[in-house]
Design a protein around this motif. Structure first.
Motif, PDB file in Angstrom:
ATOM      1  N   LEU A 145     -71.312  26.365 -72.437  1.00 24.71           N
ATOM      2  CA  LEU A 145     -72.248  26.465 -71.505  1.00 24.71           C
ATOM      3  C   LEU A 145     -73.244  27.544 -71.735  1.00 24.71           C
ATOM      4  CD1 LEU A 145     -69.875  25.516 -68.701  1.00 24.71           C
ATOM      5  CD2 LEU A 145     -71.394  23.827 -69.956  1.00 24.71           C
ATOM      6  N   HIS A 146     -74.439  27.318 -71.866  1.00 21.40           N
ATOM      7  CA  HIS A 146     -75.388  28.225 -71.749  1.00 21.40           C
ATOM      8  C   HIS A 146     -76.159  28.437 -70.420  1.00 21.40           C
ATOM      9  CE1 HIS A 146     -75.278  29.130 -75.922  1.00 21.40           C
ATOM     10  NE2 HIS A 146     -74.977  27.826 -76.198  1.00 21.40           N
ATOM     11  N   CYS A 147     -75.879  29.475 -69.738  1.00 30.29           N
ATOM     12  CA  CYS A 147     -76.165  29.650 -68.379  1.00 30.29           C
ATOM     13  C   CYS A 147     -77.639  30.105 -67.958  1.00 30.29           C
ATOM     14  CB  CYS A 147     -75.236  30.092 -67.573  1.00 30.29           C
ATOM     15  SG  CYS A 147     -73.365  29.771 -67.953  1.00 30.29           S
ATOM     16  N   SER A 155     -55.392  23.506 -64.761  1.00 30.91           N
ATOM     17  CA  SER A 155     -54.489  23.895 -65.960  1.00 30.91           C
ATOM     18  C   SER A 155     -54.826  22.803 -67.259  1.00 30.91           C
ATOM     19  CB  SER A 155     -53.170  23.821 -65.757  1.00 30.91           C
ATOM     20  OG  SER A 155     -53.081  22.406 -65.143  1.00 30.91           O
ATOM     21  N   GLY A 156     -55.762  22.104 -67.116  1.00 32.55           N
ATOM     22  CA  GLY A 156     -56.307  21.141 -68.317  1.00 32.55           C
ATOM     23  C   GLY A 156     -57.105  21.803 -69.286  1.00 32.55           C
ATOM     24  N   ALA A 157     -57.478  23.144 -68.856  1.00 29.55           N
ATOM     25  CA  ALA A 157     -58.473  23.790 -70.099  1.00 29.55           C
ATOM     26  C   ALA A 157     -58.601  25.245 -69.872  1.00 29.55           C
ATOM     27  CB  ALA A 157     -60.004  23.359 -69.679  1.00 29.55           C
ATOM     28  N   ILE A 158     -58.923  25.865 -70.904  1.00 31.99           N
ATOM     29  CA  ILE A 158     -59.205  27.304 -70.731  1.00 31.99           C
ATOM     30  C   ILE A 158     -60.450  27.482 -70.863  1.00 31.99           C
ATOM     31  CG2 ILE A 158     -58.698  29.362 -72.372  1.00 31.99           C
ATOM     32  CD1 ILE A 158     -56.436  28.102 -73.612  1.00 31.99           C
ATOM     33  N   VAL A 159     -60.811  28.285 -69.828  1.00 37.37           N
ATOM     34  CA  VAL A 159     -62.406  28.773 -69.562  1.00 37.37           C
ATOM     35  C   VAL A 159     -62.429  30.121 -69.647  1.00 37.37           C
ATOM     36  CG1 VAL A 159     -64.274  28.063 -68.195  1.00 37.37           C
ATOM     37  CG2 VAL A 159     -62.524  26.372 -68.361  1.00 37.37           C
ATOM     38  N   VAL A 160     -63.342  30.347 -70.721  1.00 37.56           N
ATOM     39  CA  VAL A 160     -63.589  31.981 -70.731  1.00 37.56           C
ATOM     40  C   VAL A 160     -65.048  32.254 -71.221  1.00 37.56           C
ATOM     41  CG1 VAL A 160     -61.244  32.253 -72.033  1.00 37.56           C
ATOM     42  CG2 VAL A 160     -63.248  31.724 -73.549  1.00 37.56           C
ATOM     43  N   VAL A 174     -70.649  30.035 -62.608  1.00 40.70           N
ATOM     44  CA  VAL A 174     -70.210  28.972 -63.824  1.00 40.70           C
ATOM     45  C   VAL A 174     -68.870  29.034 -64.122  1.00 40.70           C
ATOM     46  CG1 VAL A 174     -70.766  28.096 -65.872  1.00 40.70           C
ATOM     47  CG2 VAL A 174     -72.821  28.440 -64.341  1.00 40.70           C
ATOM     48  N   LEU A 175     -68.304  30.293 -64.332  1.00 41.81           N
ATOM     49  CA  LEU A 175     -66.860  30.488 -64.693  1.00 41.81           C
ATOM     50  C   LEU A 175     -65.991  29.928 -63.910  1.00 41.81           C
ATOM     51  CD1 LEU A 175     -65.423  31.887 -67.185  1.00 41.81           C
ATOM     52  CD2 LEU A 175     -65.526  33.972 -65.851  1.00 41.81           C
ATOM     53  N   VAL A 201     -67.251  29.188 -72.511  1.00 36.24           N
ATOM     54  CA  VAL A 201     -66.694  28.178 -73.220  1.00 36.24           C
ATOM     55  C   VAL A 201     -65.424  27.555 -72.584  1.00 36.24           C
ATOM     56  CG1 VAL A 201     -65.640  27.745 -75.712  1.00 36.24           C
ATOM     57  CG2 VAL A 201     -67.105  29.349 -75.442  1.00 36.24           C
ATOM     58  N   ALA A 202     -65.369  26.292 -72.512  1.00 35.36           N
ATOM     59  CA  ALA A 202     -64.343  25.580 -71.798  1.00 35.36           C
ATOM     60  C   ALA A 202     -63.650  24.427 -72.893  1.00 35.36           C
ATOM     61  CB  ALA A 202     -64.902  24.699 -70.538  1.00 35.36           C
TER      62      ALA A 202
END
Length: 384
Positions: A287-289, A307-312, A297-298, A338-339
């Motif tokens: 994602l470009h914010c 818990s279905g994703a790692i978002v950093v 956004v994060l 990045v998700a």
């Protein structure tokens, strides 16, 4: 924040896809490609590297009954399991394979990648309206190095690959021979080997990935395609000269994601808020914010995906080594956020993605074992 998983195979110790082709070329006597820690292969005068798109190591383990020949190579002491790197997608992995570098260096950071010069994303597979591929990826390839040192270097694949943006960026070097069917590609490979005493042949086959996308990697159609591939590879191996080594690998694995577990950004206003451009792929979204929107956004993506994703953030992904060493020219191509999906979920956008993409069953791109683990199957030359 706690450490996030690094793409690869924890505990496997055999490294990532970036070292496969340099190691094979080194076994042919090509200098300047080896790095400390690389495997040392038995010398060979000729080598064939077959890349079966989508043949993940976990899929091969589960569905190897369809591939008795390929399965027989799994147990050889020379065969190992690698990680393809991140994201686990064809464009990125092809550049990792061809250049001997990870995404943060070669710069092909996803199925769709953000171009800072235009402020929009383009598709790195089709390369439609993309930048000059040799400027986008300026590092020399292993094929260029092998060809420059006198190795007959031949790439065998579909005709539309010849001169394409992705090929020019990731796999340039030597010469290209077009062939449509897998049997014809095997024939071409054998013709090249018989005509040259020192050769490196790369054979690509993409239909297993196509079948997995359309029907699912757990489908009977996927197993049937694997059976056809196995028969062709058996014939190839039986016909090789005794001084020729055979290597079989893949660019990524795959998972089936139920359509009811897909999120569509067209109907998720909380996820779309603050996002200027979406890149990556449904299993690993970049994602470009808009200016100042990264924290919101994060938070929104972490809350929605749970818990279905790692978002950093980009900085967290880079610090965790997801993209390997990251060059300054490449960093802006990576999403501000990045998700990457760890559960059976995916995120797409029907406002911009073709219906065919929205309908796919099998997906990849994330850092799960099913998507990242790939085989490196070896049948060494009988004599050099």
């Amino acid at each position: 924040m706690s450490a996030h998983p690094t793409p690869g195979l924890p505990g496997a110790g055999e490294g990532l896809l970036d070292r496969l082709l340099p190691t094979v070329a080194t076994s042919l006597g090509v200098s300047g490609l080896a790095r400390p820690g690389d495997r040392v292969l038995a010398p060979a005068r000729r080598a064939v590297v077959v890349l079966v798109d989508g043949l993940g190591a976990e899929l091969l383990r589960r569905r190897g009954g369809h591939a008795p020949f390929v399965r027989s190579l799994v147990g050889r002491p020379e065969s190992v399991t690698l990680g393809c790197g991140f994201p686990s997608t064809t464009a990125t992995s092809m550049a990792t394979f061809g250049t001997g570098r990870l995404a943060g260096e070669h710069g092909l950071v996803g199925y769709e990648a953000y171009d800072p010069a235009t402020g929009r994303a383009f598709n790195e597979l089709s390369w439609e309206d993309g930048p000059d591929p040799r400027q986008w990826q300026p590092h020399p390839t292993v094929f260029e190095a092998a060809s420059a040192q006198g190795v007959e270097t031949v790439r065998v694949g579909p005709g539309f690959f010849d001169g394409s943006g992705l090929t020019e960026a990731a796999l340039r070097g030597g010469r290209f021979v077009a062939a449509s069917s897998l049997d014809r590609r095997v024939d071409v490979t054998l013709e090249v080997l018989r005509a040259h005493r020192r050769a490196l042949v790369y054979l690509y086959w993409g239909d297993l990935d196509k079948v997995g996308h359309v029907h699912g990697c757990e489908s009977w159609q996927w197993g049937e395609e694997l059976e056809s591939i196995d028969a062709a590879l058996r014939r190839l191996a039986a016909s090789l000269p005794p001084d020729c080594a055979l290597h079989i690998t893949a660019d990524h694995g795959m998972v089936d994601v139920p359509h009811e577990r897909r999120l569509d950004l067209a109907y998720e206003p909380d996820l779309a808020a603050g996002v200027a451009e979406v890149a990556g792929e449904p299993r690993s979204v970049q994602l470009h914010c808009m200016p100042g929107a990264v924290p919101d956004v994060l938070a929104a993506w972490r809350e929605r995906l749970g818990s279905g994703a790692i978002v950093v953030t980009r900085d967290e992904a880079v610090a965790a080594g997801w993209f390997g060493p990251v060059e300054s020219r490449v960093a802006p191509r990576i999403g501000d956020v990045v998700a990457t999906m760890t559960g059976p979920v995916a995120v797409a956008d029907s406002r911009r993605h073709r219906p065919e993409l929205m309908a796919l069953v099998g997906l990849h791109g994330s850092l799960t074992l099913d998507e990242v683990a790939i085989p490196w199957l070896c049948a060494p030359a009988e004599r050099a």
